[in-house]
Design a protein around this motif. Sequence first.
Motif, mmCIF file in Angstrom:
data_model
loop_
_atom_site.group_PDB
_atom_site.id
_atom_site.type_symbol
_atom_site.label_atom_id
_atom_site.label_comp_id
_atom_site.label_asym_id
_atom_site.label_seq_id
_atom_site.Cartn_x
_atom_site.Cartn_y
_atom_site.Cartn_z
ATOM 1 N N THR A 13 0.802 -1.229 0.000
ATOM 2 C CA THR A 13 0.000 0.000 0.000
ATOM 3 C C THR A 13 0.833 1.276 0.000
ATOM 4 O OG1 THR A 13 -0.228 -0.099 2.414
ATOM 5 C CG2 THR A 13 -1.996 -1.100 1.096
ATOM 6 N N SER A 14 2.104 1.192 0.336
ATOM 7 C CA SER A 14 2.911 2.410 0.400
ATOM 8 C C SER A 14 3.805 2.621 -0.826
ATOM 9 C CB SER A 14 3.753 2.427 1.681
ATOM 10 O OG SER A 14 4.641 1.337 1.713
ATOM 11 N N ASN A 15 3.700 1.748 -1.831
ATOM 12 C CA ASN A 15 4.490 1.873 -3.063
ATOM 13 C C ASN A 15 3.582 1.690 -4.268
ATOM 14 O OD1 ASN A 15 7.481 1.858 -2.116
ATOM 15 N ND2 ASN A 15 6.505 0.223 -0.947
ATOM 16 N N ASP A 16 3.826 2.467 -5.324
ATOM 17 C CA ASP A 16 3.026 2.333 -6.548
ATOM 18 C C ASP A 16 3.180 0.948 -7.164
ATOM 19 O OD1 ASP A 16 2.113 4.907 -6.345
ATOM 20 O OD2 ASP A 16 3.147 5.662 -8.122
ATOM 21 N N VAL A 17 4.418 0.476 -7.255
ATOM 22 C CA VAL A 17 4.695 -0.811 -7.881
ATOM 23 C C VAL A 17 5.608 -1.607 -6.955
ATOM 24 C CG1 VAL A 17 5.665 -1.991 -9.895
ATOM 25 C CG2 VAL A 17 4.529 0.220 -10.187
ATOM 26 N N VAL A 18 5.208 -2.846 -6.668
ATOM 27 C CA VAL A 18 6.007 -3.719 -5.808
ATOM 28 C C VAL A 18 6.156 -5.067 -6.498
ATOM 29 C CG1 VAL A 18 6.219 -4.834 -3.556
ATOM 30 C CG2 VAL A 18 5.079 -2.620 -3.727
ATOM 31 N N LEU A 19 7.395 -5.540 -6.535
ATOM 32 C CA LEU A 19 7.681 -6.863 -7.077
ATOM 33 C C LEU A 19 8.248 -7.730 -5.959
ATOM 34 C CD1 LEU A 19 7.796 -8.693 -9.595
ATOM 35 C CD2 LEU A 19 10.174 -7.925 -9.893
ATOM 36 N N PHE A 20 7.492 -8.752 -5.574
ATOM 37 C CA PHE A 20 7.991 -9.754 -4.641
ATOM 38 C C PHE A 20 8.738 -10.759 -5.503
ATOM 39 C CE2 PHE A 20 4.621 -7.783 -2.327
ATOM 40 C CZ PHE A 20 5.047 -7.798 -1.008
ATOM 41 N N MET A 21 10.022 -10.935 -5.225
ATOM 42 C CA MET A 21 10.875 -11.718 -6.117
ATOM 43 C C MET A 21 11.902 -12.512 -5.331
ATOM 44 S SD MET A 21 13.320 -8.659 -7.605
ATOM 45 C CE MET A 21 14.451 -9.788 -8.425
ATOM 46 N N LYS A 22 12.584 -13.395 -6.022
ATOM 47 C CA LYS A 22 13.711 -14.126 -5.446
ATOM 48 C C LYS A 22 14.968 -13.376 -5.846
ATOM 49 C CE LYS A 22 11.387 -18.569 -5.518
ATOM 50 N NZ LYS A 22 11.308 -19.900 -6.141
ATOM 51 N N GLY A 23 15.647 -12.800 -4.858
ATOM 52 C CA GLY A 23 16.832 -12.001 -5.113
ATOM 53 C C GLY A 23 16.486 -10.525 -5.177
ATOM 54 N N THR A 24 17.363 -9.777 -5.827
ATOM 55 C CA THR A 24 17.193 -8.329 -5.952
ATOM 56 C C THR A 24 17.211 -7.964 -7.434
ATOM 57 O OG1 THR A 24 19.570 -7.872 -5.935
ATOM 58 C CG2 THR A 24 18.451 -7.988 -3.775
ATOM 59 N N GLY A 61 3.921 -16.077 3.281
ATOM 60 C CA GLY A 61 2.793 -15.169 3.495
ATOM 61 C C GLY A 61 2.289 -14.528 2.219
ATOM 62 N N ILE A 62 3.191 -14.208 1.289
ATOM 63 C CA ILE A 62 2.761 -13.548 0.052
ATOM 64 C C ILE A 62 1.898 -14.478 -0.784
ATOM 65 C CG2 ILE A 62 4.818 -14.116 -1.328
ATOM 66 C CD1 ILE A 62 2.762 -10.834 -1.393
ATOM 67 N N LYS A 63 2.153 -15.770 -0.698
ATOM 68 C CA LYS A 63 1.351 -16.740 -1.456
ATOM 69 C C LYS A 63 -0.085 -16.781 -0.927
ATOM 70 C CE LYS A 63 5.427 -19.532 -2.435
ATOM 71 N NZ LYS A 63 6.081 -20.825 -2.252
ATOM 72 N N TRP A 68 -1.947 -16.815 -4.702
ATOM 73 C CA TRP A 68 -1.189 -17.144 -5.926
ATOM 74 C C TRP A 68 0.008 -17.974 -5.480
ATOM 75 C CZ3 TRP A 68 -2.626 -16.387 -10.820
ATOM 76 C CH2 TRP A 68 -1.677 -16.491 -11.828
ATOM 77 N N PRO A 69 0.251 -19.144 -6.073
ATOM 78 C CA PRO A 69 1.233 -20.073 -5.522
ATOM 79 C C PRO A 69 2.701 -19.804 -5.859
ATOM 80 C CG PRO A 69 0.193 -21.048 -7.431
ATOM 81 C CD PRO A 69 -0.506 -19.717 -7.189
ATOM 82 N N THR A 70 2.976 -18.913 -6.812
ATOM 83 C CA THR A 70 4.356 -18.761 -7.259
ATOM 84 C C THR A 70 4.891 -17.351 -7.065
ATOM 85 O OG1 THR A 70 3.637 -18.265 -9.527
ATOM 86 C CG2 THR A 70 4.095 -20.577 -8.997
ATOM 87 N N ILE A 71 6.203 -17.256 -7.153
ATOM 88 C CA ILE A 71 6.926 -15.987 -7.044
ATOM 89 C C ILE A 71 7.765 -15.892 -8.309
ATOM 90 C CG2 ILE A 71 8.722 -14.781 -5.710
ATOM 91 C CD1 ILE A 71 7.580 -16.412 -3.272
ATOM 92 N N PHE A 80 -3.075 -6.769 -6.988
ATOM 93 C CA PHE A 80 -2.287 -7.897 -7.486
ATOM 94 C C PHE A 80 -2.493 -8.022 -8.983
ATOM 95 C CE2 PHE A 80 -2.115 -12.579 -8.369
ATOM 96 C CZ PHE A 80 -0.740 -12.699 -8.277
ATOM 97 N N VAL A 81 -1.384 -8.074 -9.734
ATOM 98 C CA VAL A 81 -1.438 -8.200 -11.196
ATOM 99 C C VAL A 81 -1.210 -9.642 -11.617
ATOM 100 C CG1 VAL A 81 -0.399 -7.474 -13.376
ATOM 101 C CG2 VAL A 81 -0.718 -5.810 -11.527
#
Length: 108
Positions: A13-24, A61-63, A68-71, A80-81
């Motif tokens: 909620t505090s960022n326009d676009v957020v990507l939950f990912m593995k790594g950076t 928690g993100i799943k 949604w089951p994957t990252i 959520f897109v």
Amino acid sequence: MSDANSRITDVVTSNDVVLFMKGTPLFPQCGFSSKAVAILEHCGVGFESVDVLQDMEVRQGIKAYSDWPTIPQLYVKGEFVGGSDIMMEMFEAGELQTMMDEKKVAKA
């Protein structure tokens, strides 16, 4: 609400676009995360990333949060897109850039 759930809500909620990912973004730790970063960079938008490998509670928690089951997972303006496959389909169809423009996402 669990601690992980509240942290996820805060970042979404505090960022326009957020990507939950593995790594950076500089060092993605899987091909799907790398593809997602490349798509966002090509769209020219600023985004926050969350490395789920650094926090197992957030990784699980993100799943549940998105059902949604994957990252990776992409959120735009709190919505959520989808994962990297959906991002690629939307990008190739021009829909992702249109969404970013319509939602007035800040450029990088």
